[in-house]
Design a protein around this motif. Structure first.
Motif, PDB file in Angstrom:
ATOM      1  N   HIS A  34      -6.776   0.518  -0.369  1.00 19.76           N
ATOM      2  CA  HIS A  34      -5.478   0.344  -1.022  1.00 19.76           C
ATOM      3  C   HIS A  34      -4.720   1.659  -1.185  1.00 19.76           C
ATOM      4  CE1 HIS A  34      -6.457  -3.820  -1.875  1.00 19.76           C
ATOM      5  NE2 HIS A  34      -7.622  -3.438  -2.409  1.00 19.76           N
ATOM      6  N   GLY A  35      -5.148   2.653  -0.477  1.00 21.90           N
ATOM      7  CA  GLY A  35      -4.478   3.945  -0.612  1.00 21.90           C
ATOM      8  C   GLY A  35      -4.431   4.694   0.701  1.00 21.90           C
ATOM      9  N   TYR A  36      -4.070   5.965   0.593  1.00 17.29           N
ATOM     10  CA  TYR A  36      -3.928   6.817   1.765  1.00 17.29           C
ATOM     11  C   TYR A  36      -4.707   8.115   1.574  1.00 17.29           C
ATOM     12  CZ  TYR A  36      -0.189   4.155   4.021  1.00 17.29           C
ATOM     13  OH  TYR A  36       0.536   3.180   4.659  1.00 17.29           O
ATOM     14  N   LEU A  37      -5.370   8.521   2.647  1.00 17.87           N
ATOM     15  CA  LEU A  37      -5.923   9.865   2.738  1.00 17.87           C
ATOM     16  C   LEU A  37      -4.898  10.726   3.461  1.00 17.87           C
ATOM     17  CD1 LEU A  37      -9.667   9.383   3.740  1.00 17.87           C
ATOM     18  CD2 LEU A  37      -8.833  10.736   1.814  1.00 17.87           C
ATOM     19  N   ILE A  38      -4.448  11.776   2.816  1.00 19.81           N
ATOM     20  CA  ILE A  38      -3.375  12.606   3.374  1.00 19.81           C
ATOM     21  C   ILE A  38      -3.795  14.072   3.315  1.00 19.81           C
ATOM     22  CG2 ILE A  38      -0.935  13.227   3.229  1.00 19.81           C
ATOM     23  CD1 ILE A  38      -0.534  10.652   1.555  1.00 19.81           C
ATOM     24  N   SER A  93       2.713  -0.851   2.893  1.00 19.36           N
ATOM     25  CA  SER A  93       1.680  -0.679   1.871  1.00 19.36           C
ATOM     26  C   SER A  93       2.192  -0.979   0.472  1.00 19.36           C
ATOM     27  CB  SER A  93       1.148   0.762   1.915  1.00 19.36           C
ATOM     28  OG  SER A  93       2.161   1.667   1.501  1.00 19.36           O
ATOM     29  N   GLY A  94       3.498  -0.892   0.268  1.00 16.22           N
ATOM     30  CA  GLY A  94       4.053  -1.075  -1.064  1.00 16.22           C
ATOM     31  C   GLY A  94       3.922   0.145  -1.953  1.00 16.22           C
ATOM     32  N   LEU A  95       3.297   1.214  -1.434  1.00 16.02           N
ATOM     33  CA  LEU A  95       3.099   2.427  -2.227  1.00 16.02           C
ATOM     34  C   LEU A  95       4.373   3.265  -2.297  1.00 16.02           C
ATOM     35  CD1 LEU A  95       0.853   4.027  -3.725  1.00 16.02           C
ATOM     36  CD2 LEU A  95       0.447   5.252  -1.581  1.00 16.02           C
TER      37      LEU A  95
END
Length: 333
Positions: free
Chosen positions: A87-91, A222-224
């Motif tokens: 539900h997230g991102y690795l950046i 993603s809606g983020l």
């Protein structure tokens, strides 16, 4: 105007904020994070020292992130990227090293886990862009959603990268002017070093463009990220694209500059060798005749004639004039 760098300390938490429903921020301490006090906030931003053993232990045991994500955040060598994970991102993003005594091209890394209710950023060396966004939060000048914070960090990293590459462009202009100026003498050793610095930045700026484009492309789904966040990210990606083209242009110019410097040095060397060759040709007859008449043997013509020396000098002068005339006729001088 440069903002202050992150304070030097051994704390695992460099700074942290909890955000309520209205987006208002509350500073967090490391003790609150250890005790889980940050969980009462709607969203949290924690900026950690990646080299801190306490921070690493918290990430593995109490952050709620899976082991693969934590390992990706803590690995020693990395390149700019953005990858959807759960539900997230690795950046991972990079920016110029503006710390005292450091080389700007030795880029610093800002690693992030961006989830809906949790933003974790990590660094090994101070990243001024993170401090910039921290100040924006404290001054209430930025939306405190995770997407807005990520977009703000990307924007500030791009701002600082832009300044560094503009300086590189000006440096290349200065070297070009020095090469065009016949009175200037450029140190050829600076050009390979300049090219190395440019290549070091180029190595990371291209994947950074790809990382930002990934966030722009996948972020809406993603809606983020809000539309405003995506607009900021798209602008950062466009600027990074321009910087990629600029650094490629600087790299090519640095190669041409080095080749021109080598060619100029070769021409100078050849010119000096040519002058020496002309002098050798002019004085060759003189050396031959003086060597011949300088032997200590009997039978040397004019040995008893009082005008023989003057005659010899005149003959040698005529020989030099004849040699010069011949070289001139052949257009060698």
């Amino acid at each position: 105007m440069e903002t202050a760098v992150e304070p030097g300390n051994n704390e695992p938490l460099l700074f942290g904020f909890g955000f309520d429903e209205a987006g208002l921020h509350t500073p967090l301490t490391w003790d609150e994070v250890l005790e889980g006090g940050h969980a009462k906030y709607k969203r949290v931003w924690l900026h950690l020292d990646r080299q801190s053993a306490q921070a690493q232990g918290w990430l593995y045991r109490k952050s709620g992130l899976d082991r693969l994500t934590v390992q990706a955040l803590l690995q020693e060598e990395t390149r700019p990227r953005a990858a959807r994970h759960g539900h997230g991102y690795l950046i991972n993003l990079r920016g110029p090293n503006l710390n005292e005594g450091a080389d700007v091209e030795d880029l610093v890394t800002l690693r992030m886990w961006a989830g809906e209710d949790l933003l974790i950023t990590l660094r090994a060396r101070p990243v001024r862009s993170a401090t910039d966004v921290r100040k924006l939060v404290e001054d209430g000048e930025i939306d405190t959603s995770t997407g807005a914070l990520v977009a703000g960090l990307a924007d500030r990293l791009t701002d600082r990268m832009e300044i560094v590459l503009d300086d590189f462009d000006d440096e290349a202009d200065r070297y070009e002017d020095e090469l065009l100026d016949p009175k200037a003498r450029i140190d050829r050793s600076v050009l390979p070093e300049f090219r190395r610095r440019v290549l070091q930045v180029r190595r990371h700026i291209t994947p950074q463009r790809e990382a930002l484009n990934t966030l722009v492309r996948d972020g809406a789904q993603s809606g983020l990220f809000s539309d405003q966040d995506l607009l900021f990210l798209r602008e950062s990606a466009d600027r990074i694209t321009r910087l990629t083209e600029l650094v490629e242009n600087i790299r090519e110019r640095s190669s041409v500059l080095y080749e021109e410097a080598i060619q100029s040095s070769t021409e100078e060397t050849n010119q000096r060798l040519f002058v020496l060759a002309i002098l050798s040709a002019v004085f060759l007859p003189i050396s031959f005749v003086t060597g011949l008449f300088g032997v200590n043997l009997g039978g040397i013509p004019g040995a008893g004639n009082p005008v023989a020396f003057i005659t010899l000098v005149i003959a040698l002068a005529l020989s030099v004039a004849g040699t010069l005339a011949l070289l001139r006729w052949q257009r060698w001088i």
